[in-house]
Design an enzyme around this catalytic site. Structure first.
Site, PDB file in Angstrom:
ATOM      1  N   ASP A 276       0.872  -1.175   0.000  1.00  0.00           N
ATOM      2  CA  ASP A 276       0.000   0.000   0.000  1.00  0.00           C
ATOM      3  C   ASP A 276       0.911   1.227   0.000  1.00  0.00           C
ATOM      4  OD1 ASP A 276      -2.136   1.715  -0.017  1.00  0.00           O
ATOM      5  OD2 ASP A 276      -3.230   0.717   1.584  1.00  0.00           O
TER       6      ASP A 276
HETATM    7  C1  BGC Z   1      -5.059   3.228   0.355  1.00  0.00           C
HETATM    8  C2  BGC Z   1      -5.263   2.251  -0.778  1.00  0.00           C
HETATM    9  C3  BGC Z   1      -5.127   2.953  -2.102  1.00  0.00           C
HETATM   10  C4  BGC Z   1      -3.757   3.595  -2.163  1.00  0.00           C
HETATM   11  C5  BGC Z   1      -3.433   4.269  -3.479  1.00  0.00           C
HETATM   12  C6  BGC Z   1      -3.805   4.056   0.181  1.00  0.00           C
HETATM   13  O1  BGC Z   1      -3.736   5.090   1.094  1.00  0.00           O
HETATM   14  O2  BGC Z   1      -5.022   2.518   1.561  1.00  0.00           O
HETATM   15  O3  BGC Z   1      -6.510   1.622  -0.636  1.00  0.00           O
HETATM   16  O4  BGC Z   1      -5.320   2.059  -3.144  1.00  0.00           O
HETATM   17  O5  BGC Z   1      -3.671   4.568  -1.140  1.00  0.00           O
HETATM   18  O6  BGC Z   1      -4.095   5.439  -3.638  1.00  0.00           O
END
Ligand code: BGC
Length: 742
Positions: A276
């Site tokens: 993530d």
């Molecule tokens: C979130 C994800 C997301 C990623 C990219 C993160 O902060 O937890 O779900 O896909 O950002 O934007």
């Protein structure tokens, strides 16, 4: 833009099979990997956020220092970067552009929790398909969805993005979303790779506070949190994303047991695992790694293929490979997974996005589907006869802060949608029913947190002149989603006061709740004559709700998550276990006599101020018609291992509307080596039954449906007595019994 397609030697190989072995794609991957320098391999494992055509980005692409990009939205930029990648980089490896396209790109469908309330996998599949068609036109070929975290805590803001509390419902909806995003052929230009997230157990964050720790016994992890992930892995989800949380002290981005043992060894997953955003680097504040180098080492050794915006791999992987702390074999495996994804997406053959013609945004077909999805997602929770509005209604008062809040009805994660394209309930009521009834709009409050009571008097005046009040209450979009957690899940601001004032007019009040989570609306539910729980319904929420209110369509949604009476009941979910003293003879605290003796009110399991029941249970939802369930019939009183038991029930529509009903199948294992939930959903069917007609619904049960994890290595069904229900929700119905024999 004139696109010169670079004819790369590889383009003659089209992907025909996903498996490995004697497979031309796998051979090409091996050949490519054998030509790559360590730096080029690490480049593939690096994901950066879009920086347009900055010098830095162009240079990174040309020198193979970046393999995938997120959040680049200009299709001409995407094509130019792709051109640099396939023409100017040494090995001509295409890029992938990713974006969070969660419940729509331009045309927004209901939030995923709303889609789950439809209990209709077609809603999820169609929503994802529309999103894929719109997003891919901009060059996006990878979305970070579906989010299939089991969420049993409405305080957690990300419950909005989930399919709710149940592993089975989430698995079905998650698989449908994967199908919709990826289409029948992932290499088709309008298909985008799905990403199952967040692996794993992110929804169990303590106290519903985002990114928080979890402590989960292995059998609970495997029984509840992992099944949706296994289901979508088997359904071909092209990628997975690590979760931010730790499980039992180990952050997911550094968890080899989760990512290697379970995902790769047990499920044989050969897709990409992406971290993530910054989650590799975040293992430092977690207290799991001393510095970025250790974080890179732990993530790489835990099979995390791509570092999203963490710079851990670009900064440290080379030295870690040189020192032997990460083997080059591990790096090669990650690169293979990434290249495989690029082949699967057809990018070696067709790296560019077509830019001619009209963009396929907000087409009539997409808007119709979004309206249908929003109607399917609304749940009728209460109806004292006020809905649908009667023909003799002449004047309606439209009140409440969500009645005309276009951006808020779209919900969380809508970066690319234009709020001005959202049709609000007020606009739709005026447009569709403005000729039939007089509409007085006095919203009373400007936004959900509004604490000023100044406008309430005007709303009351409007109510006094009307035959019925439609009160659109709930939460603004900003109050749910990532890092938007609430310790209090009541209606914010002065909405309760507004409803109370409306109630005092004596006019019937219909409460329509537009929110990103289940809200504790106990007091308000008493004030309302009818309640439609609509979640954040997306672009077409307004017309969908207007038609439901006027009876042009009939509500058919069911709750995908329990609505508590008050936040202190959380966690509260239908598949709980029984205590040794299940609630009985409940005496609530207001009913206890003053000076009552300690032993006067019994000793069973409930809260003195809330009882033991939620406000509305999982699976609950009413209709304008009535459904009668016949006796449940079993094909046998016994189920033997390897056999199938058929469970049948007749559902009769005894009311006056043709309508759909979600018929639900639950089981309970009466006695087991580890106690089992009081009910577990094992199947459901949404059936359309005409007024006066009967529909026979059948389900098949096998030992797989009865099995549970006894320990980390063993999952099986245990011999003994089972109860089975075919019912309209998770709390009602009469169980039938059968015996399971091993
Ligand atoms: C979130 C994800 C997301 C990623 C990219 C993160 O902060 O937890 O779900 O896909 O950002 O934007």
């Amino acid at each position: 833009m004139r696109i010169k397609i670079f004819v790369f030697a590889m383009s003659c190989f089209t992907l025909t099979a996903f498996g490995q072995g004697n497979n031309p794609v796998e051979e090409r991957i091996d050949e490519l990997v054998s030509q790559m320098t360590l730096q080029e391999k690490i480049g593939q494992m690096n994901q950066l956020t879009g920086m347009g055509l900055s010098k830095n980005m162009k240079e990174s692409v040309k020198t193979g220092k970046v393999g995938t990009i997120l959040n680049e939205l200009n299709v001409n930029v995407v094509n130019e970067l792709q051109r640099i990648a396939v023409e100017e980089s040494r090995l001509h490896i295409p890029l992938i552009v990713a974006r969070d396209v969660i419940h729509g790109f331009k045309t927004i469908f209901p939030i995923p929790l709303g889609q789950a309330a439809s209990w209709n996998p077609e809603v999820a599949e169609e929503g994802a398909r529309v999103a894929a068609v719109e997003a891919s036109a901009t060059g996006i070929r990878w979305t970070f969805a579906p989010m299939i975290d089991i969420s049993r805590d409405p305080r957690w803001g990300r419950i909005a993005e989930s399919c709710g509390e149940d592993p089975y419902l989430t698995s079905v909806m998650g698989v449908a979303m994967v199908k919709g995003f990826q289409g029948a052929d992932l290499s088709a230009p309008a298909s985008i790779a799905a990403c199952a997230k967040h692996f794993a157990a992110y929804g169990a964050s303590e106290s519903g506070k985002d990114y928080n720790t979890t402590w989960i016994p292995e059998v609970l992890l495997r029984d509840v949190y992992l099944p949706p992930f296994e289901a979508v892995a088997k359904a071909g989800a092209a990628t997975f994303m690590c979760s931010f949380n730790d499980i039992n002290g180990i952050p997911s981005s550094g968890n080899p047991y989760l990512n290697q043992q379970i995902l790769r060894n047990e499920w044989h997953y050969d897709g990409v695992l992406v971290s993530d955003w910054g989650s590799i680097q975040q293992m430092i504040p977690h207290g799991f790694c001393a510095d970025l180098k250790e974080a890179a080492m732990k993530a790489a050794n835990a099979s995390v293929d791509i570092d999203m915006m963490g710079y851990a791999y670009t900064k440290h992987l080379e030295e870690l490979v040189k020192s032997g702390e990460v083997s080059e074999k591990t790096v090669d495996e990650a690169v293979r997974n990434i290249l495989r994804l690029k082949f699967r997406l057809g990018l070696f053959d067709n790296p560019y996005t077509k830019v001619e013609g009209k963009l396929p945004y907000y087409t009539d077909k997409a808007l119709d589907k979004a309206k249908w999805a929003a109607a399917e997602s609304a749940v009728l929770l209460k109806n004292d006869g006020v809905l649908p509005l009667k023909k003799d209604i002449k004047t309606i008062a439209v009140v409440g802060p969500l009645a005309d809040a276009p951006a808020d009805q779209l919900g969380t994660w809508c970066f690319d949608a234009e709020p001005e394209r959202a049709v609000t309930p007020l606009a739709a009521l005026r447009d569709l029913y403005g000729k039939r009834v007089k509409i007085i709009a006095e919203l009373g409050l400007q936004y959900s947190r509004d604490k000023s009571e100044e406008g309430i008097a005007k709303a009351v005046k409007a109510a006094e002149q009307a035959d019925v009040v439609l009160a659109f209450v709930g939460e603004e979009a900003i109050l749910s989603g990532e890092a938007r957690c609430r310790a209090d899940i009541d209606l914010p601001g002065k909405q309760t006061e507004l409803l109370a004032a409306l109630k005092r007019t004596g006019k019937p009040v219909v409460m329509i709740v537009m929110a990103g989570r289940p809200l504790a609306i106990t007091r308000e539910a008493e004030m309302a004559d009818g309640i439609l729980y609509a979640f954040h319904g997306g672009t077409m929420a307004g017309p969908a709700l207007a038609d439901l209110i006027f009876g042009k369509s009939v509500p058919s949604g069911k709750l995908p998550v329990t609505i508590p009476r008050m936040v202190g009941q959380v966690p509260i979910y239908y598949a709980h276990k029984n205590t040794g003293r299940p609630a009985s003879n409940i005496t609530l605290m207001d009913d206890i006599e003053i000076g009552a003796k300690q032993t006067s009110i019994g000793f069973t399991s409930y809260h003195l101020d809330a009882g033991d029941r939620p406000l509305f249970p999982f699976g609950y939802g009413l209709s304008y018609t009535a459904f009668q369930y016949g006796d449940v019939r079993l094909s046998s009183g016994k189920l033997k291992q390897g056999d199938t038991l058929t469970v049948t029930c007749d559902i009769t529509n005894t009311g006056n509307y043709d309508a759909s009903e979600v018929v639900q199948l639950y089981i309970r294992d009466r006695v087991a080596s580890l106690i089992r939930p009081v009910r577990e959903l094992k199947g459901f069917k949404k059936v359309f039954v005409k007024a006066g007609e009967t529909h026979t619904v059948s389900f098949q049960l096998t030992s797989d449906d009865l099995a549970f994890w006894q320990n980390a290595k063993m999952k099986k069904a245990e011999a003994g007595e089972f109860q089975v229900w075919v019912s309209t929700d998770s709390q009602t119905g009469t169980p039938t019994r059968f015996l399971y024999e091993e």
